[in-house]
Design a protein around this motif. Structure first.
Motif, PDB file in Angstrom:
ATOM      1  N   SER A 155       4.112   3.748   2.938  1.00  0.00           N
ATOM      2  CA  SER A 155       4.750   2.658   2.199  1.00  0.00           C
ATOM      3  C   SER A 155       3.900   1.399   2.197  1.00  0.00           C
ATOM      4  CB  SER A 155       6.128   2.357   2.799  1.00  0.00           C
ATOM      5  OG  SER A 155       6.995   3.448   2.641  1.00  0.00           O
ATOM      6  N   ALA A 156       3.151   1.158   3.275  1.00  0.00           N
ATOM      7  CA  ALA A 156       2.320  -0.042   3.348  1.00  0.00           C
ATOM      8  C   ALA A 156       1.244  -0.016   2.261  1.00  0.00           C
ATOM      9  CB  ALA A 156       1.692  -0.166   4.726  1.00  0.00           C
ATOM     10  N   SER A 157       0.525   1.098   2.167  1.00  0.00           N
ATOM     11  CA  SER A 157      -0.509   1.201   1.130  1.00  0.00           C
ATOM     12  C   SER A 157       0.109   1.192  -0.262  1.00  0.00           C
ATOM     13  CB  SER A 157      -1.328   2.476   1.337  1.00  0.00           C
ATOM     14  OG  SER A 157      -0.498   3.634   1.276  1.00  0.00           O
ATOM     15  N   TYR A 158       1.322   1.741  -0.385  1.00  0.00           N
ATOM     16  CA  TYR A 158       2.027   1.750  -1.669  1.00  0.00           C
ATOM     17  C   TYR A 158       2.298   0.321  -2.136  1.00  0.00           C
ATOM     18  CZ  TYR A 158       5.687   2.965  -5.074  1.00  0.00           C
ATOM     19  OH  TYR A 158       6.428   3.105  -6.214  1.00  0.00           O
ATOM     20  N   ALA A 159       2.741  -0.529  -1.215  1.00  0.00           N
ATOM     21  CA  ALA A 159       3.038  -1.922  -1.562  1.00  0.00           C
ATOM     22  C   ALA A 159       1.770  -2.721  -1.830  1.00  0.00           C
ATOM     23  CB  ALA A 159       3.837  -2.565  -0.426  1.00  0.00           C
ATOM     24  N   VAL A 160       0.738  -2.520  -1.002  1.00  0.00           N
ATOM     25  CA  VAL A 160      -0.500  -3.277  -1.155  1.00  0.00           C
ATOM     26  C   VAL A 160      -1.205  -2.919  -2.458  1.00  0.00           C
ATOM     27  CG1 VAL A 160      -2.804  -3.653  -0.188  1.00  0.00           C
ATOM     28  CG2 VAL A 160      -0.804  -3.609   1.325  1.00  0.00           C
ATOM     29  N   MET A 161      -1.273  -1.624  -2.762  1.00  0.00           N
ATOM     30  CA  MET A 161      -1.939  -1.204  -3.991  1.00  0.00           C
ATOM     31  C   MET A 161      -1.223  -1.746  -5.226  1.00  0.00           C
ATOM     32  SD  MET A 161      -4.682   0.420  -3.282  1.00  0.00           S
ATOM     33  CE  MET A 161      -5.016   1.160  -4.872  1.00  0.00           C
ATOM     34  N   ARG A 162       0.097  -1.777  -5.188  1.00  0.00           N
ATOM     35  CA  ARG A 162       0.842  -2.305  -6.329  1.00  0.00           C
ATOM     36  C   ARG A 162       0.630  -3.804  -6.471  1.00  0.00           C
ATOM     37  NH1 ARG A 162       4.764  -0.117  -9.624  1.00  0.00           N
ATOM     38  NH2 ARG A 162       6.171  -1.591 -10.643  1.00  0.00           N
ATOM     39  N   SER A 163       0.488  -4.500  -5.364  1.00  0.00           N
ATOM     40  CA  SER A 163       0.288  -5.949  -5.432  1.00  0.00           C
ATOM     41  C   SER A 163      -1.077  -6.309  -6.002  1.00  0.00           C
ATOM     42  CB  SER A 163       0.448  -6.565  -4.037  1.00  0.00           C
ATOM     43  OG  SER A 163      -0.608  -6.160  -3.186  1.00  0.00           O
ATOM     44  N   PHE A 164      -2.046  -5.396  -5.940  1.00  0.00           N
ATOM     45  CA  PHE A 164      -3.373  -5.649  -6.491  1.00  0.00           C
ATOM     46  C   PHE A 164      -3.491  -5.197  -7.943  1.00  0.00           C
ATOM     47  CE2 PHE A 164      -4.696  -6.528  -2.210  1.00  0.00           C
ATOM     48  CZ  PHE A 164      -5.809  -7.338  -2.345  1.00  0.00           C
ATOM     49  N   GLN A 165      -2.476  -4.540  -8.458  1.00  0.00           N
ATOM     50  CA  GLN A 165      -2.495  -4.133  -9.856  1.00  0.00           C
ATOM     51  C   GLN A 165      -1.987  -5.261 -10.742  1.00  0.00           C
ATOM     52  OE1 GLN A 165       0.037  -0.659  -9.712  1.00  0.00           O
ATOM     53  NE2 GLN A 165      -1.706   0.726  -9.628  1.00  0.00           N
ATOM     54  N   MET A 166      -2.547  -5.353 -11.952  1.00  0.00           N
ATOM     55  CA  MET A 166      -2.015  -6.309 -12.921  1.00  0.00           C
ATOM     56  C   MET A 166      -0.604  -5.879 -13.298  1.00  0.00           C
ATOM     57  SD  MET A 166      -5.368  -6.877 -15.346  1.00  0.00           S
ATOM     58  CE  MET A 166      -4.486  -8.046 -16.379  1.00  0.00           C
ATOM     59  N   ARG A 167       0.253  -6.843 -13.488  1.00  0.00           N
ATOM     60  CA  ARG A 167       1.661  -6.550 -13.746  1.00  0.00           C
ATOM     61  C   ARG A 167       1.840  -5.641 -14.963  1.00  0.00           C
ATOM     62  NH1 ARG A 167       6.556  -8.934 -12.265  1.00  0.00           N
ATOM     63  NH2 ARG A 167       8.226  -8.700 -13.803  1.00  0.00           N
ATOM     64  N   ILE A 168       1.035  -5.849 -15.980  1.00  0.00           N
ATOM     65  CA  ILE A 168       1.181  -5.077 -17.216  1.00  0.00           C
ATOM     66  C   ILE A 168       0.778  -3.619 -17.047  1.00  0.00           C
ATOM     67  CG2 ILE A 168      -1.150  -5.532 -18.087  1.00  0.00           C
ATOM     68  CD1 ILE A 168       0.075  -5.867 -20.857  1.00  0.00           C
ATOM     69  N   SER A 169      -0.026  -3.319 -16.034  1.00  0.00           N
ATOM     70  CA  SER A 169      -0.521  -1.957 -15.844  1.00  0.00           C
ATOM     71  C   SER A 169       0.244  -1.179 -14.769  1.00  0.00           C
ATOM     72  CB  SER A 169      -2.010  -1.985 -15.488  1.00  0.00           C
ATOM     73  OG  SER A 169      -2.210  -2.643 -14.242  1.00  0.00           O
ATOM     74  N   ARG A 170       1.259  -1.790 -14.171  1.00  0.00           N
ATOM     75  CA  ARG A 170       1.994  -1.114 -13.108  1.00  0.00           C
ATOM     76  C   ARG A 170       2.889  -0.015 -13.665  1.00  0.00           C
ATOM     77  NH1 ARG A 170       3.747  -6.634  -9.816  1.00  0.00           N
ATOM     78  NH2 ARG A 170       1.656  -7.114  -9.028  1.00  0.00           N
ATOM     79  N   MET A 171       2.976   1.067 -12.918  1.00  0.00           N
ATOM     80  CA  MET A 171       3.815   2.196 -13.308  1.00  0.00           C
ATOM     81  C   MET A 171       4.521   2.724 -12.066  1.00  0.00           C
ATOM     82  SD  MET A 171       4.763   3.964 -15.946  1.00  0.00           S
ATOM     83  CE  MET A 171       3.507   3.573 -17.195  1.00  0.00           C
ATOM     84  N   PRO A 172       5.860   2.795 -12.101  1.00  0.00           N
ATOM     85  CA  PRO A 172       6.791   2.430 -13.171  1.00  0.00           C
ATOM     86  C   PRO A 172       6.721   0.942 -13.511  1.00  0.00           C
ATOM     87  CG  PRO A 172       7.891   3.724 -11.468  1.00  0.00           C
ATOM     88  CD  PRO A 172       6.560   3.339 -10.925  1.00  0.00           C
ATOM     89  N   LYS A 173       7.131   0.612 -14.721  1.00  0.00           N
ATOM     90  CA  LYS A 173       7.086  -0.765 -15.173  1.00  0.00           C
ATOM     91  C   LYS A 173       8.007  -1.629 -14.318  1.00  0.00           C
ATOM     92  CE  LYS A 173       4.330  -0.142 -18.667  1.00  0.00           C
ATOM     93  NZ  LYS A 173       2.973  -0.751 -18.682  1.00  0.00           N
ATOM     94  N   PRO A 174       7.635  -2.910 -14.103  1.00  0.00           N
ATOM     95  CA  PRO A 174       8.509  -3.812 -13.332  1.00  0.00           C
ATOM     96  C   PRO A 174       9.904  -3.905 -13.941  1.00  0.00           C
ATOM     97  CG  PRO A 174       6.344  -4.790 -13.633  1.00  0.00           C
ATOM     98  CD  PRO A 174       6.372  -3.571 -14.493  1.00  0.00           C
ATOM     99  N   GLN A 175      10.909  -3.805 -13.090  1.00  0.00           N
ATOM    100  CA  GLN A 175      12.303  -3.866 -13.527  1.00  0.00           C
ATOM    101  C   GLN A 175      12.943  -5.224 -13.239  1.00  0.00           C
ATOM    102  OE1 GLN A 175      13.633  -1.094 -15.146  1.00  0.00           O
ATOM    103  NE2 GLN A 175      11.503  -0.392 -14.966  1.00  0.00           N
TER     104      GLN A 175
END
Length: 199
Positions: A169-189
């Protein structure tokens, strides 16, 4: 016998007119002969291999494309049934909402790298040096920001769900925080700054 008389109730064959014969198109009738069993089976029989294989392949590709689009749209919406195993579960959804509801420093890292790449073509030593220092500063600040974010998120998970977050979960959160919001999948809710989903 001489006293026997012909039964007058029997219809005279010669007196039968064509109108008295039931018409095949009369209501309640089929109006056509019953097909033989061999003909019925032949009509129902379909070839296992279609005659036009090229058209069949094209139709199969179109169906597969539509299925992939439907799957991707469901995944973008955050539909649990369409998500891969690493994204499923209420804890992973909580992590995504936590990351998406804030502005992470790591988000600007990729756009900054593109700017530095353009500055490399200027070939001015001072500009290139300043750009590299800026990139490394953003990288370090992004890592620190992600670590602090995860510490707060982990504490909130334990308080809300009464258990430790699953492994990875730690790497899951960190990797998502380094992604641009528009490119995140699933899309931000959730929107930035929105905390109502935590209630």
């Amino acid at each position: 016998m001489l006293g026997w008389k012909k039964n007058t109730s029997e219809p005279d064959v010669n007196s039968v007119t064509p109108e008295s014969v039931t018409s095949p198109t009369q209501p309640g009738k089929k109006g056509r002969p019953t097909p033989k069993r061999r003909e019925s089976e032949a009509a129902r029989r379909r070839p296992l291999v279609p005659d036009d294989r090229q058209a069949a392949k094209k139709a199969n590709r179109e169906e597969a494309r539509k299925a992939r689009m439907t799957q991707r749209e469901a995944m973008a919406r955050g539909d649990e049934k369409a998500l891969p195993a690493r994204d499923r579960g209420p804890i992973k959804r909580f992590i995504r909402n936590t990351v998406d509801s804030r502005l992470s420093i790591g988000e600007i890292l990729l756009p900054l790298m593109l700017i530095v790449l353009v500055l490399m073509f200027i070939r001015v030593q001072a500009v290139v040096f300043f750009a590299m220092i800026l990139v490394w500063g953003i990288v370090i600040a992004g890592i620190l920001d992600a670590v602090l974010m995860w510490r707060r998120t982990k504490k909130a998970i334990i308080e809300k769900f009464g258990e430790e977050p699953p492994r990875g979960s730690a790497s899951y959160a960190v990797m998502r925080s380094f992604q641009m919001r528009i490119s995140r999948m699933p899309k931000p809710q959730v929107k930035r700054g929105d905390k109502s989903w935590k209630a």
